[in-house]
Scaffold this motif. Structure first.
Motif, short mmCIF file in Angstrom:
data_model
loop_
_atom_site.label_atom_id
_atom_site.label_comp_id
_atom_site.label_asym_id
_atom_site.label_seq_id
_atom_site.Cartn_x
_atom_site.Cartn_y
_atom_site.Cartn_z
N SER A 78 0.82 -1.22 0.00
CA SER A 78 0.00 0.00 0.00
C SER A 78 0.84 1.26 0.00
CB SER A 78 -0.91 0.00 1.23
OG SER A 78 -0.12 0.02 2.39
N GLN A 81 2.50 6.20 -1.92
CA GLN A 81 2.76 7.63 -1.85
C GLN A 81 4.13 7.87 -1.26
OE1 GLN A 81 -0.58 9.92 -0.36
NE2 GLN A 81 -1.70 8.00 -0.21
N ALA A 114 -3.91 11.44 9.48
CA ALA A 114 -5.19 11.54 8.80
C ALA A 114 -6.21 10.76 9.57
CB ALA A 114 -5.08 11.00 7.38
N TRP A 117 -11.18 7.47 6.96
CA TRP A 117 -10.98 6.45 5.93
C TRP A 117 -11.34 7.03 4.57
CZ3 TRP A 117 -8.64 2.00 6.77
CH2 TRP A 117 -8.58 1.51 8.07
N GLU A 118 -10.69 6.51 3.53
CA GLU A 118 -11.03 6.88 2.16
C GLU A 118 -11.62 5.65 1.45
OE1 GLU A 118 -10.80 9.93 1.17
OE2 GLU A 118 -9.95 10.48 3.09
N VAL A 120 -11.43 2.69 -1.01
CA VAL A 120 -10.26 1.90 -1.37
C VAL A 120 -10.62 0.93 -2.48
CG1 VAL A 120 -9.20 2.03 0.90
CG2 VAL A 120 -10.83 0.22 0.43
N ILE A 153 -8.88 13.53 0.15
CA ILE A 153 -7.60 12.90 0.45
C ILE A 153 -6.64 13.94 0.97
CG2 ILE A 153 -5.61 11.71 -0.55
CD1 ILE A 153 -7.50 10.36 -2.49
N LEU A 271 -4.01 6.59 6.41
CA LEU A 271 -3.45 6.96 5.11
C LEU A 271 -1.93 7.00 5.11
CD1 LEU A 271 -5.96 9.68 3.86
CD2 LEU A 271 -5.95 7.22 3.46
N GLN A 276 -0.13 0.74 8.22
CA GLN A 276 -0.93 -0.33 7.63
C GLN A 276 -0.11 -1.60 7.41
OE1 GLN A 276 -4.22 0.14 7.52
NE2 GLN A 276 -3.66 2.11 8.42
#
Length: 497
Positions: A78, A81, A114, A117-118, A120, A153, A271, A276
């Motif tokens: 994941s 970024q 952050a 949740w976004e 996914v 985001i 994020l 994660q």
């Protein structure tokens, strides 16, 4: 009219943090009255909107977690970024004087926090014990996430103003002098903790932050010769707790505690790829579970999971430069164990001073919110009266400020800088935090007074735009908090009406 808008907002608006969307089924009963008649009723009415239904987690305990002796070597996919993780230091005007004779210098780890949740494209793995859930459970989870309020985001890169052209923090002559002073203090046979606190108030250089935090938290002694021995003993003690108690997480008596921890871990900076990673989530699960069963008066309470992250990041920075993109499972096993044990003990020291925030009915938080209300009424009567006019209760926004120590309101890099000062203050996480919250509220005075309805005020207060904050903003906030403390702490007649 304000009362009607307020009731309508709380019952209907799905965009408020802590509220369920209209088409989802809450796990608590809506309040019938305009105001919560008790603290418990208020707490139930503002349950975390990201709670997962019982059915979705009923079988997660059936799969045993990996043993500590052979940590999993998962490689997170994941981390798409690229994030700058270097510290920065800037100055603030000498007119804002901290307790020491130096002007405020600033230090932080370039990481963004952050809260939300976004949407996914794939499953977000909560821990290695969650890796074998069937696809129907995954689809159900994704559908639930997609029914939640949409959040923009949040960029995870450092502010350009905190970077030089190469992305590395510049080291000025003055900053190098400060670093040398820290090294001199830490190298002495018996570190002068008062002198160390004085220099730490305006920010701790990244190179010496881990050892400085261990000393200021009370985890390590001031005597240099004893440090290694104490650290070795405490690390062994922690892993003794793991061997003795961690297997009981599936027992009937503890399974609810472990289930809640298991659910909350993925919410910790969701994020940031670092948090994660399965190896990191396993570390957090062990730390929180062991702390909870050793503190039965409070047990595990939502929000405590956030308090592990600054310690974990700071101690990880001893071994890797790019903290946010590092693969923790690739580190030597001894290094992983040392980071985990040190994070546990320093978090425990912090919670020892604020445990009444998490005991039954959370009296510490209630008292702090009340004290904040009284203080703001003296500092800025316009804001206080504005809240009264539109029936905004301090508990509706300041509960989270006290429960999470502003970690949900500030980027993680700012939290680390803030904690430099908190640990330098005698009662930084309790007494001084009250003045920081007051200064933080007054910081948004213009925006608050421009809102002329209950909905707008609450949305603003629960989603303050601090994502681009850095060291300079935190330094100014701390300077204002120190000024307020100086004016009001020893002046009861000014503090209360």
């Amino acid at each position: 009219m304000a009362t009607e808008n307020r009731i309508h907002f709380w019952r209907r608006n799905a965009k408020v943090p802590g509220r369920y969307p209209k088409d989802t089924k809450p796990k608590f009963n809506n309040l019938k009255s305009k105001k919560a008649s008790s603290f418990h009723e208020f707490a139930r009415s503002t349950n975390d909107a990201w709670d997962i239904d019982e059915e979705e987690d009923k079988d997660f305990l059936s799969t045993p977690a990996p043993t500590l002796s052979s940590p999993s070597r998962h490689h997170s996919t994941s981390a798409q970024q690229q994030i700058q993780a270097d510290d920065t230091e800037t100055g603030v005007s000498d007119r804002l004087a901290p307790p020491s004779t130096e002007a405020l210098d600033f230090q932080d780890v370039q990481e963004e926090d952050a809260e939300y949740w976004e949407h996914v494209n794939g499953k977000v793995v909560k821990s290695s014990s969650d890796a074998h859930l069937n696809m129907s459970s995954v689809r159900s989870s994704l559908q639930k996430q997609q029914s939640l309020p949409v959040r923009a985001i949040i960029p995870l890169v450092a502010r350009m103003s905190d970077q030089n052209a190469s992305g590395a923090p510049p080291m000025t002559v003055r900053e190098k002098s400060r670093l040398d002073k820290f090294k001199q203090l830490l190298a002495s046979p018996n570190t002068d903790l008062e002198e160390l606190r004085k220099h730490s108030w305006s920010g701790i250089p990244r190179e010496v932050r881990p050892i400085t935090w261990r000393l200021l938290s009370g985890y390590l002694p001031a005597n240099k010769e004893r440090r290694e021995l104490v650290m070795k003993r405490k690390r062994e003690e922690y892993f003794g707790f793991i061997e003795q108690y961690y297997h009981s997480r599936t027992d009937e008596h503890y399974k609810d505690t472990y289930r809640q921890i298991h659910i909350d871990i993925p919410r910790t900076n969701p994020l940031i790829p670092l948090f994660q990673q399965p190896a990191v989530q396993e570390v957090f699960e062990r730390i929180l579970f062991i702390w909870a069963i050793r503190h039965p008066a409070s047990g595990y309470v939502q929000g405590i999971n956030d308090l592990v992250t600054p310690f974990f990041v700071v101690f990880l920075s001893e071994f890797v430069k790019d903290v946010e993109n590092s693969e923790v499972a690739a580190l030597p096993l001894d290094t992983q164990r040392n980071i985990e044990a040190d994070s546990f003990w320093c978090m425990s020291k912090l919670l020892d001073g604020i445990q009444d925030n998490y005991t039954f009915a959370q009296p510490g938080i209630q008292n702090k919110v009340k004290a904040l209300e009284e203080l703001v009424s003296r500092i800025d009567e316009d804001i206080h009266n504005h809240f009264k006019r539109y029936e905004v209760e301090y508990l509706q926004f300041a509960f989270r400020w006290m429960n999470n120590l502003l970690m949900r309101e500030l980027p993680l890099r700012c939290t680390i800088r803030l904690w430099d000062t908190y640990q330098a203050e005698t009662e930084g996480f309790t007494h001084f935090h009250l003045y920081v919250c007051s200064a933080f509220l007054i910081e948004w005075r213009k925006e608050i007074l421009s809102m002329v309805d209950f909905q707008g005020l609450l949305m603003l207060l629960q989603n303050l735009p601090t994502i681009h904050w850095g060291n300079e903003e935190v330094g100014l906030l701390l300077a204002e908090a120190y000024r307020l403390k100086y004016m009001f702490a020893d002046a009861p007649s000014h503090y209360k009406r």
